[in-house]
Scaffold this motif. Structure first.
Motif, PDB file in Angstrom:
ATOM      1  N   ILE A 173       0.867  -1.175   0.000  1.00  0.00           N
ATOM      2  CA  ILE A 173       0.000   0.000   0.000  1.00  0.00           C
ATOM      3  C   ILE A 173       0.904   1.225   0.000  1.00  0.00           C
ATOM      4  CG2 ILE A 173      -1.741   1.294   1.273  1.00  0.00           C
ATOM      5  CD1 ILE A 173      -2.526  -1.419   2.590  1.00  0.00           C
ATOM      6  N   ILE A 174       0.844   2.003  -1.063  1.00  0.00           N
ATOM      7  CA  ILE A 174       1.685   3.189  -1.197  1.00  0.00           C
ATOM      8  C   ILE A 174       0.794   4.420  -1.138  1.00  0.00           C
ATOM      9  CG2 ILE A 174       3.411   4.360  -2.607  1.00  0.00           C
ATOM     10  CD1 ILE A 174       4.138   1.468  -1.601  1.00  0.00           C
ATOM     11  N   THR A 175       1.079   5.325  -0.221  1.00  0.00           N
ATOM     12  CA  THR A 175       0.292   6.545  -0.080  1.00  0.00           C
ATOM     13  C   THR A 175       1.189   7.750  -0.334  1.00  0.00           C
ATOM     14  OG1 THR A 175      -1.166   5.455   1.512  1.00  0.00           O
ATOM     15  CG2 THR A 175      -1.209   7.865   1.436  1.00  0.00           C
ATOM     16  N   VAL A 176       0.853   8.502  -1.368  1.00  0.00           N
ATOM     17  CA  VAL A 176       1.673   9.646  -1.766  1.00  0.00           C
ATOM     18  C   VAL A 176       1.420  10.805  -0.806  1.00  0.00           C
ATOM     19  CG1 VAL A 176       2.212  11.278  -3.605  1.00  0.00           C
ATOM     20  CG2 VAL A 176       1.646   8.900  -4.174  1.00  0.00           C
ATOM     21  N   SER A 177       2.459  11.219  -0.108  1.00  0.00           N
ATOM     22  CA  SER A 177       2.381  12.360   0.798  1.00  0.00           C
ATOM     23  C   SER A 177       3.082  13.555   0.124  1.00  0.00           C
ATOM     24  CB  SER A 177       3.027  12.013   2.149  1.00  0.00           C
ATOM     25  OG  SER A 177       2.942  13.108   3.035  1.00  0.00           O
ATOM     26  N   SER A 178       3.782  14.350   0.894  1.00  0.00           N
ATOM     27  CA  SER A 178       4.452  15.536   0.353  1.00  0.00           C
ATOM     28  C   SER A 178       5.387  16.102   1.404  1.00  0.00           C
ATOM     29  CB  SER A 178       3.411  16.595  -0.020  1.00  0.00           C
ATOM     30  OG  SER A 178       4.018  17.856  -0.245  1.00  0.00           O
ATOM     31  N   ALA A 179       6.435  16.772   0.934  1.00  0.00           N
ATOM     32  CA  ALA A 179       7.280  17.519   1.867  1.00  0.00           C
ATOM     33  C   ALA A 179       6.478  18.594   2.576  1.00  0.00           C
ATOM     34  CB  ALA A 179       8.459  18.144   1.128  1.00  0.00           C
ATOM     35  N   GLY A 180       5.324  18.939   2.006  1.00  0.00           N
ATOM     36  CA  GLY A 180       4.440  19.907   2.646  1.00  0.00           C
ATOM     37  C   GLY A 180       3.919  19.460   3.995  1.00  0.00           C
ATOM     38  N   HIS A 181       4.100  18.176   4.333  1.00  0.00           N
ATOM     39  CA  HIS A 181       3.652  17.714   5.653  1.00  0.00           C
ATOM     40  C   HIS A 181       4.372  18.451   6.767  1.00  0.00           C
ATOM     41  CE1 HIS A 181       7.381  15.258   5.718  1.00  0.00           C
ATOM     42  NE2 HIS A 181       7.202  15.217   7.019  1.00  0.00           N
ATOM     43  N   ARG A 182       5.532  19.014   6.460  1.00  0.00           N
ATOM     44  CA  ARG A 182       6.312  19.731   7.480  1.00  0.00           C
ATOM     45  C   ARG A 182       5.622  21.019   7.936  1.00  0.00           C
ATOM     46  NH1 ARG A 182      11.513  17.631   7.791  1.00  0.00           N
ATOM     47  NH2 ARG A 182      11.914  16.019   6.229  1.00  0.00           N
ATOM     48  N   LEU A 183       4.670  21.498   7.139  1.00  0.00           N
ATOM     49  CA  LEU A 183       3.995  22.749   7.482  1.00  0.00           C
ATOM     50  C   LEU A 183       3.069  22.612   8.682  1.00  0.00           C
ATOM     51  CD1 LEU A 183       3.027  24.157   3.964  1.00  0.00           C
ATOM     52  CD2 LEU A 183       4.955  24.821   5.406  1.00  0.00           C
ATOM     53  N   SER A 184       2.541  21.398   8.899  1.00  0.00           N
ATOM     54  CA  SER A 184       1.563  21.272   9.991  1.00  0.00           C
ATOM     55  C   SER A 184       1.495  19.852  10.519  1.00  0.00           C
ATOM     56  CB  SER A 184       0.163  21.683   9.507  1.00  0.00           C
ATOM     57  OG  SER A 184      -0.788  21.534  10.542  1.00  0.00           O
ATOM     58  N   PRO A 185       1.508  19.687  11.842  1.00  0.00           N
ATOM     59  CA  PRO A 185       1.181  18.389  12.453  1.00  0.00           C
ATOM     60  C   PRO A 185      -0.323  18.171  12.385  1.00  0.00           C
ATOM     61  CG  PRO A 185       1.502  20.022  14.149  1.00  0.00           C
ATOM     62  CD  PRO A 185       1.779  20.716  12.851  1.00  0.00           C
ATOM     63  N   MET A 225      -2.486  26.055   2.349  1.00  0.00           N
ATOM     64  CA  MET A 225      -1.198  25.374   2.459  1.00  0.00           C
ATOM     65  C   MET A 225      -1.098  24.643   3.801  1.00  0.00           C
ATOM     66  SD  MET A 225       0.168  25.757  -0.395  1.00  0.00           S
ATOM     67  CE  MET A 225       1.637  24.851   0.072  1.00  0.00           C
ATOM     68  N   VAL A 226      -1.648  25.244   4.851  1.00  0.00           N
ATOM     69  CA  VAL A 226      -1.602  24.613   6.173  1.00  0.00           C
ATOM     70  C   VAL A 226      -2.517  23.391   6.212  1.00  0.00           C
ATOM     71  CG1 VAL A 226      -2.109  24.919   8.624  1.00  0.00           C
ATOM     72  CG2 VAL A 226      -0.952  26.732   7.363  1.00  0.00           C
ATOM     73  N   THR A 227      -3.728  23.518   5.673  1.00  0.00           N
ATOM     74  CA  THR A 227      -4.636  22.374   5.684  1.00  0.00           C
ATOM     75  C   THR A 227      -4.090  21.242   4.802  1.00  0.00           C
ATOM     76  OG1 THR A 227      -5.962  23.416   3.932  1.00  0.00           O
ATOM     77  CG2 THR A 227      -6.681  23.735   6.204  1.00  0.00           C
ATOM     78  N   TYR A 228      -3.439  21.599   3.707  1.00  0.00           N
ATOM     79  CA  TYR A 228      -2.796  20.585   2.872  1.00  0.00           C
ATOM     80  C   TYR A 228      -1.672  19.906   3.655  1.00  0.00           C
ATOM     81  CZ  TYR A 228      -0.253  18.501  -1.064  1.00  0.00           C
ATOM     82  OH  TYR A 228       0.379  17.620  -1.907  1.00  0.00           O
ATOM     83  N   GLY A 229      -0.887  20.708   4.369  1.00  0.00           N
ATOM     84  CA  GLY A 229       0.191  20.145   5.178  1.00  0.00           C
ATOM     85  C   GLY A 229      -0.323  19.160   6.217  1.00  0.00           C
ATOM     86  N   GLN A 230      -1.424  19.515   6.888  1.00  0.00           N
ATOM     87  CA  GLN A 230      -2.005  18.595   7.874  1.00  0.00           C
ATOM     88  C   GLN A 230      -2.416  17.285   7.201  1.00  0.00           C
ATOM     89  OE1 GLN A 230      -5.396  18.747  11.260  1.00  0.00           O
ATOM     90  NE2 GLN A 230      -6.207  19.012   9.204  1.00  0.00           N
ATOM     91  N   SER A 231      -3.043  17.378   6.041  1.00  0.00           N
ATOM     92  CA  SER A 231      -3.519  16.163   5.372  1.00  0.00           C
ATOM     93  C   SER A 231      -2.358  15.268   4.946  1.00  0.00           C
ATOM     94  CB  SER A 231      -4.380  16.522   4.154  1.00  0.00           C
ATOM     95  OG  SER A 231      -3.602  16.988   3.061  1.00  0.00           O
ATOM     96  N   LYS A 232      -1.238  15.873   4.585  1.00  0.00           N
ATOM     97  CA  LYS A 232      -0.081  15.081   4.164  1.00  0.00           C
ATOM     98  C   LYS A 232       0.640  14.462   5.371  1.00  0.00           C
ATOM     99  CE  LYS A 232      -1.248  14.767   0.843  1.00  0.00           C
ATOM    100  NZ  LYS A 232      -1.347  13.723  -0.216  1.00  0.00           N
ATOM    101  N   THR A 233       0.610  15.135   6.507  1.00  0.00           N
ATOM    102  CA  THR A 233       1.078  14.513   7.749  1.00  0.00           C
ATOM    103  C   THR A 233       0.192  13.314   8.077  1.00  0.00           C
ATOM    104  OG1 THR A 233       2.065  16.510   8.706  1.00  0.00           O
ATOM    105  CG2 THR A 233       1.279  14.847  10.260  1.00  0.00           C
TER     106      THR A 233
END
Length: 351
Positions: A173-185, A225-233
């Motif tokens: 199972i591969i889930t594509v995240s992003s370096a943008g996860h660093r923006l928000s826990p 950008m913050v809500t995207y960061g949370q979703s990628k975390t």
């Protein structure tokens, strides 16, 4: 460590597919988020280059699915005979659409066929506050789509026993995240960002100050950008929970997440010019679509990952996500919250 340390940011998905051709040939692969100008399409093309038995493409828009299927058949004429391509309608913001898609996929896999690889690639990035359409919960759309939708879709596939069991190689199972996860826990106390200026625990607060145009908010305080960061975390924490519960169990399912790189895709179609300029300031190298799917391909195919403790990959190599995305307590808390939101319990030990 991966089996190919020479792979890097300029490696293409087509190259990775060629190296791991034996891991693709004859397999059943499902990819979400298919669009002609996105890495979902380039991922599908890379897999198609090595003759999988069944390639299931899932997306919200039928015309985009059909366009990508035609790209595949045009570029790889052998797919007409070697690879069955099936198209499934899937809107991850809609729980009813997710459930229908799983029913449709179950029908496609009649006769004992199983998924060898699931690529959770679909994602959105909105600039204005929106909510999910049909669940009655008023979920913030980015979190509701990128995480909750992926959570429900994956778990229903697992519950329906649709992922391939051992012997090796195990399903992945591969889930594509992003370096943008660093923006928000994970902002557990206000995951909908209903109260953007609400005081939250320090461990839940987003990165401050945000760089440049990333700090721009709408009048109601919404910051995409913050809500995207949370979703990628959330994507990485979800993967972490899957790893702890599935890897090494009788089903042998592996789970990995990744940052694909900075790529010009339709994901950023709604971003204003200032935000796009900010990306160009912080990222010197922009990948092609084929380069942008390479890390996904390594995560899905490299057998060496089964012998590592890797969770997250960048530029085709194992990397470390931000500490807030490696927190096992947060991963379990997110799992329970997600169950509450979808109204179902998922006990991975049963799969």
């Amino acid at each position: 460590m991966t089996s190919h340390p020479e792979f890097n940011e300029r490696t293409t998905g087509t190259e990775v597919a060629s190296v791991f051709a034996d891991q693709i040939r004859g397999k059943t692969i499902l990819i979400t988020g298919i669009s002609p100008k996105g890495i979902g399409a380039s991922t599908a093309l890379a897999f198609a280059s090595q003759s999988p038995a069944l390639l299931i493409l899932a997306s919200r828009t039928k015309s985009k699915l059909e366009a990508v299927a035609e790209q595949i058949r045009t570029k790889f004429p052998s797919c007409h005979t070697n690879t069955r391509i099936e198209l499934v309608s899937l809107d991850l913001s809609s729980q009813s659409s997710i459930r229908q898609a799983v029913t449709d996929i179950t029908r496609l896999l009649i006769g004992g066929n199983k998924l060898d690889i699931l690529i959770n690639n679909a994602a959105i990035n909105t600039t204005t506050r929106q909510t999910t359409p049909d669940d009655g919960l008023g979920l913030e759309l980015t979190f509701g789509t990128n995480h909750i939708g992926t959570f429900l879709f994956t778990n229903l596939l697992l519950r329906n026993n649709l992922l391939s069991p051992p012997p090796p190689p195990p399903a992945r199972i591969i889930t594509v995240s992003s370096a943008g996860h660093r923006l928000s826990p994970m902002r557990f106390s206000d995951y909908n960002f209903s109260h953007p200026e609400k005081e939250v625990p320090a461990e839940e607060d987003y990165l401050k100050p945000l760089p440049g145009a990333f700090a721009k908010c709408t009048e109601d305080g919404y910051n995409g950008m913050v809500t995207y960061g949370q979703s990628k975390t959330a994507n990485i924490l979800f993967t972490l929970y899957l790893q702890k519960r599935l890897k090494g169990r009788r089903r042998g399912v592996g789970a990995y997440s990744l940052h694909p790189g900075t790529i010009e895709t339709e994901l950023g179609r709604d971003q204003d010019p200032e935000v796009k300029q900010e990306f160009h300031k912080i990222e010197a190298y922009w990948k092609s679509l084929d380069e942008g799917c390479a890390t996904t391909m390594v995560a899905a195919l490299d057998p060496a990952l089964d012998e590592t403790k890797g969770l997250y990959l960048v530029d085709c190599q194992i990397s470390d996500p931000h500490p807030h995305a490696q927190d096992e307590v947060a991963a379990e808390r997110l799992w329970k919250l997600s169950e509450e939101i979808v109204g179902e319990k998922f006990t991975l030990e049963d799969f």
